[in-house]
Scaffold this motif. Structure first.
Motif, PDB file in Angstrom:
ATOM      1  N   GLU A  91       0.819  -1.210   0.000  1.00  0.00           N
ATOM      2  CA  GLU A  91       0.000   0.000   0.000  1.00  0.00           C
ATOM      3  C   GLU A  91       0.853   1.260   0.000  1.00  0.00           C
ATOM      4  OE1 GLU A  91      -3.221   0.303  -0.433  1.00  0.00           O
ATOM      5  OE2 GLU A  91      -3.292  -1.881  -0.682  1.00  0.00           O
ATOM      6  N   GLN A  92       2.089   1.152   0.478  1.00  0.00           N
ATOM      7  CA  GLN A  92       2.976   2.312   0.529  1.00  0.00           C
ATOM      8  C   GLN A  92       3.889   2.415  -0.690  1.00  0.00           C
ATOM      9  OE1 GLN A  92       4.689   3.090   4.588  1.00  0.00           O
ATOM     10  NE2 GLN A  92       3.684   1.150   5.098  1.00  0.00           N
ATOM     11  N   VAL A  93       3.810   1.415  -1.572  1.00  0.00           N
ATOM     12  CA  VAL A  93       4.606   1.444  -2.805  1.00  0.00           C
ATOM     13  C   VAL A  93       3.660   1.173  -3.975  1.00  0.00           C
ATOM     14  CG1 VAL A  93       6.766   0.688  -3.882  1.00  0.00           C
ATOM     15  CG2 VAL A  93       6.457   0.389  -1.430  1.00  0.00           C
ATOM     16  N   PRO A  94       2.709   2.070  -4.237  1.00  0.00           N
ATOM     17  CA  PRO A  94       1.702   1.799  -5.255  1.00  0.00           C
ATOM     18  C   PRO A  94       2.254   1.721  -6.669  1.00  0.00           C
ATOM     19  CG  PRO A  94       1.551   4.080  -4.510  1.00  0.00           C
ATOM     20  CD  PRO A  94       2.513   3.390  -3.587  1.00  0.00           C
ATOM     21  N   GLU A  95       3.473   2.227  -6.873  1.00  0.00           N
ATOM     22  CA  GLU A  95       4.073   2.189  -8.200  1.00  0.00           C
ATOM     23  C   GLU A  95       4.656   0.824  -8.551  1.00  0.00           C
ATOM     24  OE1 GLU A  95       7.052   4.546  -5.562  1.00  0.00           O
ATOM     25  OE2 GLU A  95       4.963   3.886  -5.481  1.00  0.00           O
ATOM     26  N   LEU A  96       4.636  -0.121  -7.605  1.00  0.00           N
ATOM     27  CA  LEU A  96       5.205  -1.446  -7.830  1.00  0.00           C
ATOM     28  C   LEU A  96       4.148  -2.513  -7.579  1.00  0.00           C
ATOM     29  CD1 LEU A  96       8.003  -2.939  -8.341  1.00  0.00           C
ATOM     30  CD2 LEU A  96       8.077  -3.227  -5.851  1.00  0.00           C
ATOM     31  N   ASN A  97       3.958  -3.413  -8.551  1.00  0.00           N
ATOM     32  CA  ASN A  97       3.085  -4.571  -8.367  1.00  0.00           C
ATOM     33  C   ASN A  97       3.855  -5.685  -7.677  1.00  0.00           C
ATOM     34  OD1 ASN A  97       0.960  -3.396 -10.069  1.00  0.00           O
ATOM     35  ND2 ASN A  97       2.333  -3.866 -11.776  1.00  0.00           N
ATOM     36  N   ILE A  98       3.226  -6.356  -6.728  1.00  0.00           N
ATOM     37  CA  ILE A  98       3.819  -7.515  -6.076  1.00  0.00           C
ATOM     38  C   ILE A  98       2.893  -8.703  -6.289  1.00  0.00           C
ATOM     39  CG2 ILE A  98       4.681  -8.522  -3.936  1.00  0.00           C
ATOM     40  CD1 ILE A  98       5.097  -5.695  -2.854  1.00  0.00           C
ATOM     41  N   VAL A  99       3.392  -9.727  -6.958  1.00  0.00           N
ATOM     42  CA  VAL A  99       2.654 -10.969  -7.185  1.00  0.00           C
ATOM     43  C   VAL A  99       3.161 -12.000  -6.183  1.00  0.00           C
ATOM     44  CG1 VAL A  99       2.094 -12.791  -8.834  1.00  0.00           C
ATOM     45  CG2 VAL A  99       2.418 -10.438  -9.635  1.00  0.00           C
ATOM     46  N   VAL A 100       2.265 -12.606  -5.411  1.00  0.00           N
ATOM     47  CA  VAL A 100       2.683 -13.573  -4.396  1.00  0.00           C
ATOM     48  C   VAL A 100       2.321 -14.991  -4.828  1.00  0.00           C
ATOM     49  CG1 VAL A 100       2.569 -11.896  -2.525  1.00  0.00           C
ATOM     50  CG2 VAL A 100       0.553 -13.286  -3.056  1.00  0.00           C
ATOM     51  N   ALA A 101       2.866 -15.958  -4.098  1.00  0.00           N
ATOM     52  CA  ALA A 101       2.782 -17.355  -4.506  1.00  0.00           C
ATOM     53  C   ALA A 101       2.130 -18.219  -3.436  1.00  0.00           C
ATOM     54  CB  ALA A 101       4.193 -17.881  -4.799  1.00  0.00           C
ATOM     55  N   THR A 102       1.753 -19.414  -3.868  1.00  0.00           N
ATOM     56  CA  THR A 102       1.360 -20.468  -2.952  1.00  0.00           C
ATOM     57  C   THR A 102       2.145 -21.719  -3.298  1.00  0.00           C
ATOM     58  OG1 THR A 102      -0.500 -21.703  -1.999  1.00  0.00           O
ATOM     59  CG2 THR A 102      -0.574 -21.310  -4.367  1.00  0.00           C
ATOM     60  N   GLY A 103       2.300 -22.587  -2.317  1.00  0.00           N
ATOM     61  CA  GLY A 103       3.071 -23.805  -2.518  1.00  0.00           C
ATOM     62  C   GLY A 103       3.810 -24.166  -1.251  1.00  0.00           C
ATOM     63  N   CYS A 104       4.837 -24.969  -1.402  1.00  0.00           N
ATOM     64  CA  CYS A 104       5.598 -25.450  -0.243  1.00  0.00           C
ATOM     65  C   CYS A 104       7.053 -25.615  -0.645  1.00  0.00           C
ATOM     66  CB  CYS A 104       5.009 -26.779   0.246  1.00  0.00           C
ATOM     67  SG  CYS A 104       5.786 -27.418   1.741  1.00  0.00           S
ATOM     68  N   TYR A 105       7.946 -25.148   0.214  1.00  0.00           N
ATOM     69  CA  TYR A 105       9.378 -25.125  -0.082  1.00  0.00           C
ATOM     70  C   TYR A 105      10.083 -26.118   0.825  1.00  0.00           C
ATOM     71  CZ  TYR A 105      13.972 -22.926  -0.971  1.00  0.00           C
ATOM     72  OH  TYR A 105      15.274 -22.672  -1.328  1.00  0.00           O
ATOM     73  N   THR A 106      10.612 -27.168   0.224  1.00  0.00           N
ATOM     74  CA  THR A 106      11.402 -28.145   0.975  1.00  0.00           C
ATOM     75  C   THR A 106      12.366 -28.835   0.033  1.00  0.00           C
ATOM     76  OG1 THR A 106      11.335 -30.125   2.369  1.00  0.00           O
ATOM     77  CG2 THR A 106       9.653 -29.969   0.661  1.00  0.00           C
ATOM     78  N   TYR A 107      13.546 -29.203   0.543  1.00  0.00           N
ATOM     79  CA  TYR A 107      14.500 -29.976  -0.238  1.00  0.00           C
ATOM     80  C   TYR A 107      14.424 -31.460   0.094  1.00  0.00           C
ATOM     81  CZ  TYR A 107      16.936 -25.456  -0.844  1.00  0.00           C
ATOM     82  OH  TYR A 107      17.273 -24.143  -1.121  1.00  0.00           O
TER      83      TYR A 107
END
Length: 333
Positions: A91-107
């Motif tokens: 909300e404080q950086v309206p000039e930048l789009n942020i796309v977020v993810a779903t999933g799971c991170y494991t090795y």
């Protein structure tokens, strides 16, 4: 004139936008990478929440000032995803789009939460049980994350040097299942030194039916094996040349020269660029992090692009990697 009838939409933290509005896109940047139970119990290093948010806003505004319009943040389970904090920053950086993810991170293994759920109980139940991960990921995409209304724009999983362990395979198949339901594209953390992209091809594409063009093979720039990268590009994958600035086991020149050679071979339309940077990451001792002087959001514009231009990469090819390929990746269904 742009044909709006052909546009697609992508969900960002502030809501949906047309893919034509993505602009210059860095396809693998984090805002925060955290270990939540450590931070909750030993918060001294994290410090003041307001100060961390203000620092993130400053760094992301500096990135936007370079002309970057979108970052894709693949922070999921295992990396400390917390969307309300990201909303506050966005909300404080309206000039930048942020796309977020779903999933799971494991090795290696799935988180303990999943140890006695779904397929883990097949032998006990005597039937094949659905994986709850699939519904969780689909919910994040179709309904929103944790009641925030923020919908995930991509799916994330990982395979590293440990290879295709049962846990890694389970997550990979769950991500593929959520992709089949939603059409959402996928990014996979890979370890090109062990050619783990070939396992992604076998499991996700050959067995689960995901089109390679819908998958970014993250961290492909960690190798200088251009023959292997050529094989993956020819198979249709998008190569994530996305760790510029992390010069621990390689050099700036090695990363850049590998990219230049792949462009020379005609694969600019199969690559995306990024830095895998963050405003704060608790995985690394701060003193070590301070030594990585190029590992920041501004490195591509300040150092990488000038080097590419000096070595014959055209503006059209740079635009292809930073604008056209990301847009195509999100538009395809």
């Amino acid at each position: 004139m742009c044909d709006r009838s052909r546009m697609s939409q992508i969900h960002t933290v502030r809501g949906p936008i047309d893919t034509s509005e993505l602009g210059r896109t860095y396809m693998h940047e984090h805002v925060f990478v955290l270990t939540p139970d450590v931070q909750q119990n030993y918060p001294d290093e994290w410090g003041d929440e307001d100060e961390r948010v203000a620092d993130a806003v400053t760094k992301l505004k500096a990135l936007a000032a370079q002309g970057v319009r979108t970052i894709v943040d693949p922070t999921v389970i295992g990396l400390g995803r917390y969307i309300p904090r990201i909303q506050r920053i966005a909300e404080q950086v309206p000039e930048l789009n942020i796309v977020v993810a779903t999933g799971c991170y494991t090795y290696t293994d799935v988180p303990f939460f999943f140890h006695y759920r779904g397929p883990a109980l097949d032998e006990i139940a005597g039937v094949s049980l659905p994986d709850p991960m699939v519904d969780m990921f689909v919910g994040d995409i179709e309904e929103g994350i944790t009641g925030t209304g923020v919908r995930a724009g991509l799916l994330k999983c990982a395979i590293d040097s440990e290879g295709l362990t049962p846990g890694v395979e389970r997550v990979m198949r769950a991500v593929a299942g959520a992709h089949r339901v939603t059409g959402t594209p996928i990014t996979v953390h890979t370890h090109p030194g062990s050619r783990s992209g070939l396992e992604v091809a076998r499991v996700m594409c050959e067995q689960e039916g995901v089109e390679p063009s819908r998958i970014v093979l993250g961290h492909s720039g960690d190798t200088t094996d251009v023959e292997h990268l050529t094989e993956l590009a020819e198979a249709g994958f998008v190569l994530g040349m996305d760790r510029f600035g992390i010069n621990i086991e390689t050099t700036f020149e090695a990363r850049a020269d590998t990219l230049i050679e792949m462009v020379r071979r005609g694969y600019a339309d199969r690559m995306v660029l990024s830095q895998d940077a963050s405003c704060f990451i608790d995985w690394i001792d701060p003193n070590v992090k301070a030594m990585l002087t190029q590992w920041n959001y501004l490195h591509i514009e300040n150092d990488v692009l000038p080097y590419l231009r000096e070595h014959g990469v055209s503006e059209e090819q740079i635009t292809t990697m930073l604008v056209d390929v990301p847009r195509r990746y999100f538009e395809a269904r």
